[in-house]
Every structure is written in structure tokens, then in C-alpha cells.
Motif scaffolding. Structure first.
Motif, PDB file in Angstrom:
ATOM      1  N   ALA A 207       0.835  -1.203   0.000  1.00  0.00           N
ATOM      2  CA  ALA A 207       0.000   0.000   0.000  1.00  0.00           C
ATOM      3  C   ALA A 207       0.866   1.248   0.000  1.00  0.00           C
ATOM      4  O   ALA A 207       0.600   2.219  -0.732  1.00  0.00           O
ATOM      5  CB  ALA A 207      -0.922  -0.019   1.215  1.00  0.00           C
ATOM      6  N   LEU A 208       1.924   1.237   0.821  1.00  0.00           N
ATOM      7  CA  LEU A 208       2.818   2.389   0.884  1.00  0.00           C
ATOM      8  C   LEU A 208       3.521   2.613  -0.452  1.00  0.00           C
ATOM      9  O   LEU A 208       3.751   3.758  -0.872  1.00  0.00           O
ATOM     10  CB  LEU A 208       3.833   2.177   2.004  1.00  0.00           C
ATOM     11  CG  LEU A 208       4.531   3.412   2.567  1.00  0.00           C
ATOM     12  CD1 LEU A 208       3.531   4.432   3.076  1.00  0.00           C
ATOM     13  CD2 LEU A 208       5.492   2.998   3.685  1.00  0.00           C
ATOM     14  N   HIS A 209       3.840   1.529  -1.142  1.00  0.00           N
ATOM     15  CA  HIS A 209       4.449   1.624  -2.469  1.00  0.00           C
ATOM     16  C   HIS A 209       3.531   2.367  -3.436  1.00  0.00           C
ATOM     17  O   HIS A 209       3.998   3.147  -4.287  1.00  0.00           O
ATOM     18  CB  HIS A 209       4.748   0.220  -2.988  1.00  0.00           C
ATOM     19  CG  HIS A 209       5.160   0.165  -4.428  1.00  0.00           C
ATOM     20  ND1 HIS A 209       6.332   0.699  -4.901  1.00  0.00           N
ATOM     21  CD2 HIS A 209       4.532  -0.369  -5.521  1.00  0.00           C
ATOM     22  CE1 HIS A 209       6.431   0.497  -6.204  1.00  0.00           C
ATOM     23  NE2 HIS A 209       5.348  -0.133  -6.605  1.00  0.00           N
ATOM     24  N   MET A 210       2.210   2.172  -3.322  1.00  0.00           N
ATOM     25  CA  MET A 210       1.269   2.852  -4.213  1.00  0.00           C
ATOM     26  C   MET A 210       1.310   4.365  -4.034  1.00  0.00           C
ATOM     27  O   MET A 210       0.958   5.105  -4.964  1.00  0.00           O
ATOM     28  CB  MET A 210      -0.158   2.337  -3.981  1.00  0.00           C
ATOM     29  CG  MET A 210      -0.431   0.980  -4.585  1.00  0.00           C
ATOM     30  SD  MET A 210      -2.159   0.467  -4.348  1.00  0.00           S
ATOM     31  CE  MET A 210      -3.057   1.809  -5.147  1.00  0.00           C
ATOM     32  N   ALA A 211       1.720   4.836  -2.859  1.00  0.00           N
ATOM     33  CA  ALA A 211       1.770   6.272  -2.589  1.00  0.00           C
ATOM     34  C   ALA A 211       3.196   6.813  -2.622  1.00  0.00           C
ATOM     35  O   ALA A 211       3.427   7.971  -2.251  1.00  0.00           O
ATOM     36  CB  ALA A 211       1.143   6.577  -1.230  1.00  0.00           C
ATOM     37  N   THR A 212       4.153   5.996  -3.066  1.00  0.00           N
ATOM     38  CA  THR A 212       5.540   6.448  -3.153  1.00  0.00           C
ATOM     39  C   THR A 212       6.116   6.082  -4.521  1.00  0.00           C
ATOM     40  O   THR A 212       5.911   6.797  -5.490  1.00  0.00           O
ATOM     41  CB  THR A 212       6.381   5.875  -1.995  1.00  0.00           C
ATOM     42  OG1 THR A 212       6.247   4.431  -1.956  1.00  0.00           O
ATOM     43  CG2 THR A 212       5.928   6.447  -0.661  1.00  0.00           C
ATOM     44  N   GLY A 213       6.787   4.931  -4.602  1.00  0.00           N
ATOM     45  CA  GLY A 213       7.459   4.575  -5.846  1.00  0.00           C
ATOM     46  C   GLY A 213       6.535   4.451  -7.033  1.00  0.00           C
ATOM     47  O   GLY A 213       6.836   4.942  -8.131  1.00  0.00           O
TER      48      GLY A 213
ATOM     49  N   ASP B  97       6.222   1.241  12.789  1.00  0.00           N
ATOM     50  CA  ASP B  97       6.718   0.196  11.903  1.00  0.00           C
ATOM     51  C   ASP B  97       5.807   0.105  10.683  1.00  0.00           C
ATOM     52  O   ASP B  97       4.717  -0.461  10.763  1.00  0.00           O
ATOM     53  CB  ASP B  97       6.754  -1.148  12.623  1.00  0.00           C
ATOM     54  CG  ASP B  97       7.329  -2.259  11.755  1.00  0.00           C
ATOM     55  OD1 ASP B  97       7.727  -1.976  10.598  1.00  0.00           O
ATOM     56  OD2 ASP B  97       7.367  -3.422  12.219  1.00  0.00           O
ATOM     57  N   PRO B  98       6.200   0.669   9.543  1.00  0.00           N
ATOM     58  CA  PRO B  98       5.321   0.654   8.374  1.00  0.00           C
ATOM     59  C   PRO B  98       5.059  -0.739   7.817  1.00  0.00           C
ATOM     60  O   PRO B  98       4.078  -0.931   7.102  1.00  0.00           O
ATOM     61  CB  PRO B  98       6.067   1.529   7.363  1.00  0.00           C
ATOM     62  CG  PRO B  98       7.489   1.510   7.801  1.00  0.00           C
ATOM     63  CD  PRO B  98       7.469   1.381   9.286  1.00  0.00           C
ATOM     64  N   ALA B  99       5.902  -1.705   8.156  1.00  0.00           N
ATOM     65  CA  ALA B  99       5.655  -3.067   7.691  1.00  0.00           C
ATOM     66  C   ALA B  99       4.532  -3.741   8.472  1.00  0.00           C
ATOM     67  O   ALA B  99       3.937  -4.708   8.003  1.00  0.00           O
ATOM     68  CB  ALA B  99       6.929  -3.904   7.795  1.00  0.00           C
TER      69      ALA B  99
END
Length: 489
Positions: A414-420, A456-458
Motif C-alpha cells: 500500500a505504501l508503495h502505491m503512494a511512493t514509488g 513500523d510501516p511493515a
């Protein structure tokens, strides 16, 4: 204030025991007067800056270190925006606003200013790929009727709040954001980087046509509506008009073009199932954008509208929650981006008092879960966006909306969708991209937009709902806009 003088008068006119007229006295009085005027001026400046500070507009002095001195972040756990894992073997070296290197832990240059992250996670600055900078902080009625200066002041205030939520970049998909972007880029206003599209281009009766029925018919000499003249939307019918309106946005500095290719939830007169714009009209916008080295994205929900947009050359589908399996396969085959939002029927849904709009909202919400499942199943490139619109209260839920993606995928995905991933979508703007290097990643050469997270984002993303508590450092372009860390110089 005039200069004082005790001039002699009357019978004693020839005798002047006072030294007010003496040269040294008058010089002293001039110095006092100048000092008082300076104090009045500075007091007025302070009052003006204080007033603008209430809107988040006061310029801030942002320091990352001495001029030319590199900055080294140490003792950290890195999520680089690309790899779906955390690593602990590197530091981050920042110089001249960019990521200069990722040296092995403890091997960075000794001359750099060091900031100890205390074992916390460091992630790229967040990207909202579907934001409305000038429309999010006001109601729909205000957006359609208020003085444009008021709208821009409210947008400036909201820009500062957006940055402090950790969103260092937004792709603005509708509204007069060009001036706000310029003010932010020049440091006059605090806010995120903006990839603007300018006015949303809509057919008559389309999702961007906010006119009332009594304003029809539109004749050749009819002046533009307020929504058009203020730069929120542009109504264009036929190939020639679409070309003109597209080129107008490009002239103003659009990094991408947005068209309305189907019905919407917020608009009153276009049913959700309608297909909008003929394929040749969409293709006209695509060709005009391609001539400038950029692309077209399309607001659309239904299979018919999505497929028509893909055939016309649209590169990014905005929303698309009603897509069926055939349509999603077509998106994957064409490598079309899916800018998707967690439109759920919950406390964060844009409030709808009109029963027709409310019914459309429920229909979109019902398709959201399947849309995420199909997108992941077929490998469609997906980026996160919120599309919070006409909701001053809802703007604060921006980070919480991202956290909701963990219902459909692991936290780092999910975090990847808002970053890389979002950074890759921004890169489609090519030479029209307003910023000179990669965004959404912590990699050598990328712009130094990053967050130090006390969580912890994971394990989860709920911390996004409390940025004041969990974002201990916010950096944009190497400049620190928040620092709650103990610093070791």
C-alpha cells in the motif's frame, strides 16, 4: 510625527535659552523619529505575517544545515519506495536538495551534519495522485460562488496542512492550482509539490458541467460560467473545442490533461452509467497532449467509458471502481495506469445530501473491493489517490485514506502505491514534469523528499492518521519542515 521645536516668542523673542533648534538636537530628533517609524513598520509587517500565518501562508525559514554542508541521516530502517521490505544497513546522504548516496551504515562522510533517526523508519515523502488543491478546503457551494481570492487563500492554508501530513507531492486533477504551485515553488507558501492539470475538460452535460439547468441553452455569445472563468472546469464539445481547451491548459503549465469520460457522483445531471466524449474527441486531447510530450488521464467508472478511453490513448484511469474483468485485462494489456481511491461507505465518504448522488456513491462503494482485487490479480500499475472534494473536514483524513488500503494488500505494498508507484505515474509527464528528478523513492539522484516515522510501516499504516505524533521529521527538497528528533551535530 513632526520634529519638536521650542521657538522663542513674545517679549523674549530675542532670547532663546532652549537648544531645540541646535543642529545636534535636530539630528538626535531625526534619529528618534526614524527609529519610531522603523518600529511601526516592523510591527505592521509582523501583524501581516501573523495574519497570513493563520492561513499557513507565512514563509518559513527551513534549514537542513549550513549552505553547502551535506546532511547525513543515520541509525535508520529504510523503505526506499520500490523494494517491499525494510533495510538497516545504510545511511542517507543528502546534498543540494537530492539524495547524494546511500552509504553503508557508519561509512558516510565525516564532514556532513548528522541526524540520528533513533532506529526509526525512513520512507519517501508521500504522493497523492488524485488531489484537488483549490477545491478540497471549501464546500461545493463556496467553490461555485465565492470570491476567487478567498478560494486561493483557503487553498494556501490547506497546502500547508497537506505538507504537514507528510504528502510532499500531489497530482492536482482539477482546479486553478497554477498560482498556488508558483507560490509554493518560490517559497512564499508552505505546501507540497504540485503536478497541475488546470481545468477539468468536460462535454456539455458531463461530469465537469456544474451549470444549472436555467443557464441553458448556451449560445455562441454566451459568456463562460463562473466555474469556467475561475479555471475549475472547461466545457468543450467537438474535436476543435477539445483541442482548444487542452491547449489552453498546456499554455498555462499543465503537467497532464484531465478529461471527463463518464458520469460522476458529485455532479447532479450526469448519470453514473453514461459514456462521455466520443472517441474522436478524446483522441483529440490525447494528440494535443502528446505534441507537448505529456498524457491524458480520464475520470470514468464504467467498462464502456474505460474501454473507450483506452482506445483513444488515455494513459491513466481515474477511479474505475465499476470495471469488469474484461476491462481490467484490457488495462493491463495496454499498460494503462489505475489511479484508484478507497471509496468506501464509511465515516470518511464525501457527504451527499442529494439522494441521487447518494445512490451513485453507494454503487461506487460496492465496486471498490472488487476493483482492488482485479487490479492486483492482473498486474495493472496502480497508484494511490484520495479525490477528497468540497470537504474541509474530510481533508484531514488524507493519511487515513491511505491506511485503508491495508484492507486489500500488505502495508508496504500500500505504501508503495503512494511512493514509488505514484512517482512512476508522475514521470509520464515527461518534459512537462515541473520538477527535475525522481520522486517517490529514496535513491541516488532522487529529490530529497522523505519522512522519519515513529512506527513500523511493515506492521500497519494506522499511524498515518496521527501525523503530528508519528512523523518526527518531514523533509522536502532537502529542507526540513518538521524536526522532532534529537540532533547530533
Amino acid at each position: 510625527m513632526g520634529m519638536a521645536c521650542c521657538a522663542p516668542h513674545g517679549a523674549n523673542a530675542d532670547i532663546n535659552p532652549c537648544h531645540c533648534g541646535a543642529a545636534h538636537t535636530q539630528a538626535a530628533l531625526r534619529r528618534i523619529e526614524a527609529d519610531l517609524n522603523r518600529r511601526q513598520f516592523l510591527g505592521g509587517v509582523a501583524a501581516v505575517l501573523g495574519m497570513f500565518a493563520g492561513f499557513g501562508l507565512a514563509p518559513r525559514e527551513l534549514k537542513a544545515g549550513a549552505p553547502g554542508q551535506p546532511l547525513l541521516l543515520t541509525h535508520l530502517r529504510l523503505f526506499d519506495g520500490e523494494t517491499l521490505s525494510l533495510r538497516e544497513d545504510v545511511d542517507i546522504l543528502i546534498e543540494d536538495g537530492r539524495i547524494a548516496a546511500l552509504p553503508r551504515r557508519g561509512e558516510g562522510p565525516t564532514g556532513a551534519r548528522a541526524i540520528d533517526c533513533g532506529g526509526r523508519a525512513v520512507i519517501p515523502g508521500l504522493i497523492d495522485a488524485h488531489w484537488h488543491s483549490t477545491l478540497v478546503g471549501v464546500s461545493q457551494m463556496t467553490a461555485m460562488t465565492a470570491d476567487i481570492g478567498f478560494l486561493h487563500l483557503m487553498a494556501g492554508r490547506e497546502a500547508g496542512a497537506t505538507l504537514m501530513r507528510g504528502f510532499t507531492t500531489v497530482r492536482d486533477l482539477g482546479g486553478p492550482a497554477f498560482g498556488l504551485k508558483m507560490a509554493i515553488d518560490r517559497g512564499a507558501v508552505a505546501g507540497p509539490r504540485i503536478f497541475p492539470c488546470g481545468a477539468m475538460i468536460s462535454q456539455t452535460s458531463g461530469h465537469g458541467d456544474f451549470r444549472q439547468r436555467h443557464e441553458l441553452p448556451r449560445m455562441p455569445g454566451t459568456p463562460p460560467s463562473y466555474i469556467e472563468s475561475s479555471g475549475v472546469a472547461a466545457i468543450a464539445d467537438g474535436v476543435d473545442e477539445v483541442l482548444r481547451r487542452t491547449r489552453e491548459q498546456l499554455m498555462q503549465g499543465a503537467s497532464q490533461i484531465k478529461i471527463m469520460a463518464g458520469g460522476g457522483v458529485s455532479s447532479l445531471y450526469d448519470p453514473l452509467d453514461t459514456a462521455q466524449y466520443l472517441e474522436e474527441e478524446m483522441h483529440a486531447a490525447v494528440r494535443a497532449a502528446a505534441d507537448w510530450g505529456t498524457y491524458v488521464c480520464a475520470h470514468v467508472y464504467t467498462p464502456q467509458g474505460i474501454q473507450r478511453a483506452i482506445r483513444a490513448g488515455v494513459r491513466s484511469i481515474e477511479h474505475g471502481q465499476l470495471a469488469d474483468e474484461e476491462t481490467v485485462r484490457m488495462m493491463a494489456d495496454a499498460n494503462v495506469w489505475w489511479s484508484i481511491q478507497p471509496f468506501l461507505d464509511d465515516e470518511d465518504a464525501n457527504p451527499k445530501t442529494d439522494p441521487v448522488s447518494r445512490a451513485k456513491q453507494l454503487q461506487v462503494s460496492a465496486g471498490t473491493e472488487q476493483a482492488f482485487e482485479l487490479g492486483r490479480q492482473y498486474g495493472v500499475p496502480m497508484a494511490f489517490g484520495t479525490d477528497i472534494l468540497f470537504s474541509p473536514e474530510g481533508a484531514a483524513s488524507q493519511g487515513r485514506q491511505l491506511a485503508k488500503l491495508t484492507r486489500f494488500m500488505p502495508p508496504l505494498e500500500a505504501l508503495h502505491m503512494a511512493t514509488g508507484a505514484a512517482g512512476q505515474l508522475l514521470a509520464l509527464s515527461g518534459d512537462r514534469a515541473p520538477y527535475p528528478a525522481r520522486l517517490g523513492v529514496i535513491a541516488e539522484g532522487a529529490l530529497a523528499d522523505l519522512l522519519v516515522v515513529d512506527a513500523d510501516p511493515a506492521a500497519g499504516l494506522d499511524w498515518l492518521d496521527a501525523p503530528d505524533d508519528h512523523l518526527h521529521l518531514i523533509m522536502k527538497g532537502g529542507a526540513i519542515v518538521r524536526n522532532k528528533l534529537d540532533r547530533a551535530e
